[in-house]
Scaffold this active site. Structure first.
Site, PDB file in Angstrom:
ATOM      1  N   SER A 144       0.785  -1.230   0.000  1.00 55.24           N
ATOM      2  CA  SER A 144       0.000   0.000   0.000  1.00 55.24           C
ATOM      3  C   SER A 144       0.816   1.278   0.000  1.00 55.24           C
ATOM      4  O   SER A 144       0.319   2.326  -0.428  1.00 55.24           O
ATOM      5  CB  SER A 144      -0.948   0.006   1.209  1.00 55.24           C
ATOM      6  N   LYS A 169     -12.060   0.607  -0.988  1.00 53.76           N
ATOM      7  CA  LYS A 169     -11.099   1.170  -1.946  1.00 53.76           C
ATOM      8  C   LYS A 169     -11.721   1.137  -3.345  1.00 53.76           C
ATOM      9  O   LYS A 169     -12.549   1.969  -3.663  1.00 53.76           O
ATOM     10  CB  LYS A 169      -9.780   0.430  -1.827  1.00 53.76           C
ATOM     11  N   HIS A 219      -5.584  -3.497  -2.276  1.00 53.84           N
ATOM     12  CA  HIS A 219      -5.297  -2.481  -3.294  1.00 53.84           C
ATOM     13  C   HIS A 219      -5.211  -3.064  -4.711  1.00 53.84           C
ATOM     14  O   HIS A 219      -4.901  -2.332  -5.651  1.00 53.84           O
ATOM     15  CB  HIS A 219      -3.991  -1.761  -2.956  1.00 53.84           C
TER      16      HIS A 219
END
Length: 386
Positions: free
Chosen positions: A179, A239, A207
């Site tokens: 990340s 996300k 992610h």
């Protein structure tokens, strides 16, 4: 007489002197590329809303409808009276999306990792984690009470040596996309080592899901791996999905075991059903609106090419996370403030989030960004870093 336990003013002052003090800014607009921050409109380059779904009208509309249908609070934990048909439908759709037998919702990614690792290993076992794993993975390993070892970042030889010395069960744990660096785990090699040493393999693809792979299947699809290669998959919904919460996907037995043993699942109130319903819409959009991933890749390529022309020190990332290595913490903070003054919000990331001496500006991209905004950011960076 004052209680010295609460005398922390000096420690706070020290954090400020070191450029490590953290502060919050007030956002008074929906999440998106344009944000109203502390009363000023800025272009947002620090969000994890990679596909621009957090304020998508269809997602918002379904959330409102579901709030009317289910109310706001879920009332209790999933195992008491908090598990709705909305939760169940989302779990089934996430299982199908990831190609797994089942999926299990958690209220946050942090809680998913704590509960997952602690449910799988204990005192007589070993957890092996990449040194740059997310804090939730590291904390999950420590709280499991298993023997906790960290291998050098992306160093499979170091991991192999540690696996060879393990007694009892071993669990390999890694981010899919790291990340703070934006680089990728070598999942094919991790899968190979897990099979060779009869170890478990858990990937946190917070992610990667929605961003990597032709259909947004993340790091597993990116490397064309099977569920047998990567048996335990954790993903977040806050996300690329643009909503909130997290899930674990895997075999029937894995999910049943977590329902019985994952304390952060058993003893936590379920996410609101309206969030689950909104996520079902974002999951559909994530899969069908392929242009979002395609545009995101074009934006990333444009930024990388421009940054290279300016001599900016980018890190090795092909993802929406494009960190610019600065080094000194205070310098990174000052640059972030200078960019904000020009109308660009870019976070300064400092220790302990990243190793000492590697403070960076963490630039992140969304499919909602426009090419002229990327060019404007590059111009602003040139002025700030020169």
């Amino acid at each position: 007489m004052a209680n010295s336990f609460y005398d922390i003013a000096g420690q706070l002052a020290q954090l400020k002197q070191q450029g490590l003090y953290r502060s919050r800014r007030l956002v008074d607009s929906p999440q998106g590329v344009l944000l109203k921050v502390d009363g000023k409109q800025v272009i947002n380059f620090c969000s994890n809303d990679y596909l621009g779904l957090a304020n998508h009208p269809e997602v918002v509309a379904r959330f409102k409808q579901a709030a009317d249908q289910y109310g706001v609070g879920s009332g209790s934990a999933h195992l008491i009276c908090g598990h709705s048909s909305a939760h169940h439908a989302l779990e089934e759709e996430l299982a199908e999306f990831t190609g797994r037998h089942r999926a299990l919702l958690f209220s946050t990614g942090y809680m998913a990792n704590l509960g997952l690792i602690s449910a799988l290993v204990g005192r007589s076992d070993t957890v092996l984690e990449d040194r740059l794993n997310h804090a939730s993975l590291l904390d999950g390993g420590l709280l499991s009470r298993a023997q906790f070892q960290r291998y050098r970042h992306l160093e499979d030889n170091d991991l192999q040596e540690k696996l060879a010395a393990c007694t009892g069960k071993a669990l390999i744990v890694s981010d899919g996309v790291f990340s703070m660096d934006g680089d990728l785990a070598d999942m094919p090699r991790l899968a190979e080592l897990a099979k060779q040493y009869q170890a478990g393999l858990l990937v946190d693809d917070a992610h990667g899901l929605g961003v990597l792979g032709k259909s947004g299947g993340g790091i597993v699809e990116h490397y064309d791996l099977s569920t047998d290669d990567v048996p335990i998959l954790m993903g977040t919904l806050g996300k690329a999905f643009g909503t909130f919460g997290a899930f674990v996907a895997g075999s029937d037995d894995l999910i049943e075991w977590l329902i019985q043993k994952a304390r952060s699942y058993v003893f936590t109130t379920a996410m609101p059903s309206a969030i689950a319903e909104a996520t079902r819409v974002s999951l559909r959009l994530l899969q069908t609106e392929v242009w979002r991933r395609e545009k995101l890749q074009h934006l990333i390529s444009r930024f990388k090419a421009g940054a290279q022309q300016q001599g900016l020190q980018l890190m090795d990332s092909v993802t929406a996370i494009q960190p610019i290595l600065i080094g000194d913490s205070q310098r990174a903070v000052d640059m972030s403030a200078a960019l904000l003054a020009q109308g660009f919000w870019v976070s300064a990331i400092r220790p302990p989030t990243v190793p000492v001496g590697t403070a960076r500006l963490r630039v992140t991209f969304s499919a909602e960004h426009e090419y002229h905004q990327v060019d404007a950011l590059l111009d602003a960076l040139g002025k700030v870093i020169a």
